[in-house]
Design an enzyme around this catalytic site. Structure first.
Site, PDB file in Angstrom:
ATOM      1  N   HIS A 289     137.818  55.105  40.619  1.00 61.04           N
ATOM      2  CA  HIS A 289     138.104  53.661  40.736  1.00 61.04           C
ATOM      3  C   HIS A 289     139.203  53.394  41.767  1.00 61.04           C
ATOM      4  O   HIS A 289     140.121  52.610  41.519  1.00 61.04           O
ATOM      5  CB  HIS A 289     138.540  53.100  39.377  1.00 61.04           C
ATOM      6  CG  HIS A 289     137.433  52.968  38.372  1.00 61.04           C
ATOM      7  ND1 HIS A 289     136.595  51.873  38.325  1.00 61.04           N
ATOM      8  CD2 HIS A 289     137.040  53.801  37.378  1.00 61.04           C
ATOM      9  CE1 HIS A 289     135.734  52.035  37.314  1.00 61.04           C
ATOM     10  NE2 HIS A 289     135.963  53.202  36.740  1.00 61.04           N
ATOM     11  N   ASP A 353     139.368  58.468  34.367  1.00 65.83           N
ATOM     12  CA  ASP A 353     138.046  58.156  33.828  1.00 65.83           C
ATOM     13  C   ASP A 353     137.021  57.896  34.924  1.00 65.83           C
ATOM     14  O   ASP A 353     137.361  57.566  36.054  1.00 65.83           O
ATOM     15  CB  ASP A 353     138.129  56.921  32.918  1.00 65.83           C
ATOM     16  CG  ASP A 353     138.610  55.699  33.674  1.00 65.83           C
ATOM     17  OD1 ASP A 353     139.620  55.812  34.392  1.00 65.83           O
ATOM     18  OD2 ASP A 353     137.985  54.625  33.556  1.00 65.83           O
ATOM     19  N   GLU A 354     135.779  58.034  34.556  1.00 68.63           N
ATOM     20  CA  GLU A 354     134.613  57.577  35.313  1.00 68.63           C
ATOM     21  C   GLU A 354     134.590  58.019  36.774  1.00 68.63           C
ATOM     22  O   GLU A 354     134.322  57.235  37.678  1.00 68.63           O
ATOM     23  CB  GLU A 354     134.492  56.046  35.222  1.00 68.63           C
ATOM     24  CG  GLU A 354     134.185  55.551  33.821  1.00 68.63           C
ATOM     25  CD  GLU A 354     133.838  54.069  33.770  1.00 68.63           C
ATOM     26  OE1 GLU A 354     132.955  53.702  32.975  1.00 68.63           O
ATOM     27  OE2 GLU A 354     134.468  53.277  34.514  1.00 68.63           O
ATOM     28  N   VAL A 355     134.863  59.278  37.017  1.00 71.02           N
ATOM     29  CA  VAL A 355     134.665  59.780  38.375  1.00 71.02           C
ATOM     30  C   VAL A 355     133.190  60.138  38.563  1.00 71.02           C
ATOM     31  O   VAL A 355     132.482  60.448  37.606  1.00 71.02           O
ATOM     32  CB  VAL A 355     135.550  61.016  38.659  1.00 71.02           C
ATOM     33  CG1 VAL A 355     137.013  60.682  38.506  1.00 71.02           C
ATOM     34  CG2 VAL A 355     135.161  62.185  37.772  1.00 71.02           C
TER      35      VAL A 355
END
Length: 581
Positions: A289, A353-355
């Site tokens: 992000h 998170d969320e790579v």
């Protein structure tokens, strides 16, 4: 005219003037009653109208008038944080609505006009230090007698703040008498939080909030006895922080020069929060992000704004930090150094998170680095993350991360890492059985941004939405479910989240309140009272309805819980279904 008669008339005139003044004063203090008509309104006041519900409370049957010139005495009242709060509560305590949607049910207390009134509150605080952290004592004891002075006792100024909030909620405006009263005196309240960490996450990257708008949200947090403002300031969409060392990040990564937060802004918000008993925990979103970082310093970004973005990011625009480039660590560590000074709290959120691996695997700089150093991508990723977290620890901070670090990437995180669970409530069990402390933000119960479409603004109808977590679902979630006592003891608390795709200053309060209030009670009051009796939503709604009205009276645009008739007559509406039909 005879001189004696003239003198007598003068004396009479003076006496008449004095009597008239006394009558006027009496009328002002005891205004004539009025009759208010309307459809029926009955709330049984089964539990006191205090939100969140205190741990221990005892009430009587008398009604005590409250002076609008109430005084606060004692050494505690002279503490700087408390003296400022007293000025606020002298206003908050005496908000009034002449035609309330939920009139107080005065038949539940002896509503005869009291012979005495509450004129003074004595505040006694044992510890003068105003340090605020997770282990700060927030307990208080409040006693309101039938006559005499009320007494507020607390270990710290922050317990006293909570006690003032409770006192303000005891005060009810009596429209027919045009005066303020405390029903059911005498009161004895002994209160403390069940969980130490009680927070709201606010995303100010996807949509910008001014300092004043953030302060108003923090005010409402404090009224609900929440004590953490988790500030998700950075994300792919914008980089609003004006760094002293890297000003180009905000110059090119913010929406505009107006949509930024300076060091002065941050210090102001942190101090505003502290004076209301709220900790501010920053989150540095990295290495995923992170698109907006790359606008200011392109070499530290991978797959920067790649189109189409599918496969490179979970949400546009595409872009992650280049975890192989030495400049990346330099910038990240420099920002950590700045934030460690601006945010004094001992917790620091390092995200993670969320790579999306494809972003890195298609970056030739990273693939060349991997080949040269005989590393896998996951090894490089773990090295970057652990080095970043170690740098945070060097600043005497406790590291928080999102659950993927432990449950998806299986990194070897030190046991002092606090894991924030968000992907479903089952993650709480997985994290705690591994022996890690946790903050719970289960999206299927405590994500307050869900229910309005997902992905947001996507025009394609086949994209599924996500469920709306209504107040009762929020209130009914027991994060201890299926845990052993040892696992449950690892829960430090929780955060309800408000991600910013479809929330901005124009609708944020309606999205947060009163659902976040339902969340707040679970964290403060717990799931059972000290006697072991369950705290149920059927009882809670009778208090949440008037609490929402009080929030509105305080200027919060809190959403309604039901239509007006049911707001006034909850027992006529909230009935169990007839299963025999």
């Amino acid at each position: 005219m005879h001189a004696g008669l003239s003198s007598l008339l003068c004396v009479a005139a003076v006496a008449l003037t004095a009597i008239t003044a006394q009558l006027a004063s009496a009328a002002a203090s005891n205004p004539p009653s009025q009759v208010i008509q309307g459809i029926p309104a009955v709330n049984p006041v089964k539990q006191p109208w205090i939100w969140p519900l205190p741990q221990n409370w005892e009430r009587g049957s008398n009604t005590l008038k409250v002076s609008e010139r109430i005084r606060f005495e004692g050494k505690g009242a002279r503490q700087p944080i408390i003296s400022k709060s007293i000025k606020r509560y002298q206003d908050l305590m005496f908000k009034k609505e002449d035609y309330p949607m939920i009139p107080y049910n005065w038949s539940t207390t002896d509503n005869k006009p009291s012979r005495s009134s509450l004129n003074t509150v004595v505040i006694d605080i044992k510890i003068t230090d105003d340090h605020l952290d997770m282990d700060t004592d927030e307990s208080y004891i409040l006693t309101v007698p039938v006559s005499g002075k009320a007494v507020l006792q607390a270990e710290t100024v922050y317990g006293a703040l909570h006690g003032l909030e409770t006192l303000s909620q005891l005060v009810q405006y009596y429209p027919e008498r045009r005066s303020y009263y405390i029903p059911n005196v005498p009161w004895k309240i002994s209160d403390f939080p069940t969980y130490k960490h009680r927070g709201i996450l606010l995303d100010t990257s996807r949509h910008y909030y001014t300092v004043q708008e953030i302060e108003k949200i923090i005010d409402t947090l404090s009224w609900n006895k929440l004590n953490v403002f988790h500030w998700h300031m950075l994300d792919s969409t914008s980089f609003p922080y004006v760094s002293k060392k890297y000003p180009e990040l905000a110059a090119k990564g913010a929406y505009s020069p107006r949509h930024v937060y300076t060091a002065k802004d941050i210090k102001h918000i942190v101090q505003h929060a502290k004076e209301r008993g709220v900790r501010v925990i920053p989150e540095m979103e990295a290495p995923g992000h992170s698109t907006a970082w790359g606008y200011g310093i392109p070499e530290i970004a991978s797959c920067l704004n790649t189109q189409p973005y599918f496969g490179y990011t979970v949400q546009p625009p595409a872009g992650q930090l280049n975890i192989a480039h030495p400049k990346t660590k330099e910038v990240v560590y420099g920002l950590i150094n700045e934030w460690a000074e601006l945010f004094p709290d001992s917790f620091f959120h390092a995200a993670g998170d969320e790579v999306v691996m494809q972003c890195w695997s298609n970056d030739t700089y990273i693939t060349d680095h991997l080949q040269k150093n005989n590393q896998t991508l996951m090894q490089l990723f773990e090295e970057f993350v652990l080095d970043m977290e170690d740098h945070v620890r060097q600043k005497n901070k406790t590291v928080m991360v999102w659950q993927e670090m432990l449950l998806e990437y299986h990194f070897n995180l030190p046991k002092d890492t606090v894991i924030q669970v968000w992907i479903g409530s089952e993650g709480v069990k997985e994290v705690t059985e591994k022996g890690y402390r946790t903050i719970v933000s289960a999206q299927n119960f405590w994500y307050l941004d869900l229910g309005f479409g997902r992905p947001r603004s996507n025009p394609y109808p086949e994209v599924q939405g996500a469920g709306f977590n209504h107040w009762n679902r929020v209130y009914s979630y027991d994060m201890r479910a299926n845990l052993t006592k040892e696992e449950a003891d690892l829960i430090l608390g929780a955060e309800a989240t408000m991600w910013g795709e479809l929330a901005d200053p124009n609708n944020i309060e309606d999205r947060l309140w009163p659902r976040a209030a339902a969340f707040a009670e679970r964290l403060w009051s717990g799931y059972e009272n000290p006697k072991g009796e369950a705290l149920t939503s059927a009882d809670a709604i009778l208090r949440l309805l008037p609490w929402r009205e009080r929030l509105v009276l305080r200027g919060v645009r809190a959403g309604p819980l039901n239509q007006g008739f049911c707001t006034r007559n909850p027992l006529d509406c909230f009935q169990p279904p007839n299963l025999n039909k």
